[in-house]
Scaffold this active site. Sequence first.
Site, short mmCIF file in Angstrom:
data_model
loop_
_atom_site.label_atom_id
_atom_site.label_comp_id
_atom_site.label_asym_id
_atom_site.label_seq_id
_atom_site.Cartn_x
_atom_site.Cartn_y
_atom_site.Cartn_z
N PRO A 151 0.82 -1.21 0.00
CA PRO A 151 0.00 0.00 0.00
C PRO A 151 0.86 1.27 0.00
O PRO A 151 1.89 1.32 0.66
CB PRO A 151 -0.81 -0.10 1.28
CG PRO A 151 -0.27 -1.22 2.06
CD PRO A 151 0.71 -1.95 1.23
N ILE A 152 0.40 2.24 -0.77
CA ILE A 152 1.00 3.57 -0.77
C ILE A 152 -0.13 4.55 -0.44
O ILE A 152 -1.12 4.60 -1.15
CB ILE A 152 1.64 3.93 -2.11
CG1 ILE A 152 2.72 2.92 -2.48
CG2 ILE A 152 2.20 5.35 -2.08
CD1 ILE A 152 3.27 3.10 -3.88
#
Length: 79
Positions: free
Chosen positions: A2-3
Site C-alpha cells: 500500500p501507498i
Amino acid sequence: MPIVTIQVTREGTASDRQSVTAEEKAALIKGVSELLLNVLHKPLASTFVVIEEVDTENWGWGGLPVLEYRQKLAAMPEN
C-alpha cells in the site's frame, strides 16, 4: 504494497507556524500504517506513507483560488 498519500494544507496547524511538524508527520505515518495493519493485515514494512504539504496558492475551492473563495464567503450575508 500500500501507498497512502496524505495532503494537508500549510495553514491552521497553529498560530505560530505554517507547516506540519516532524512529530506530527511521524504520528500520521504511524497511525495510517497501523490502521492498514489492523484493518487489511498489511505488514508495516510494506506500507509507504507520503505526506504532501499544500500551499494555499496551490489549491482551489468552488472554481476559485481558495483565498478568493474564502473572501467571497466572508462577504456573503448570513442567513
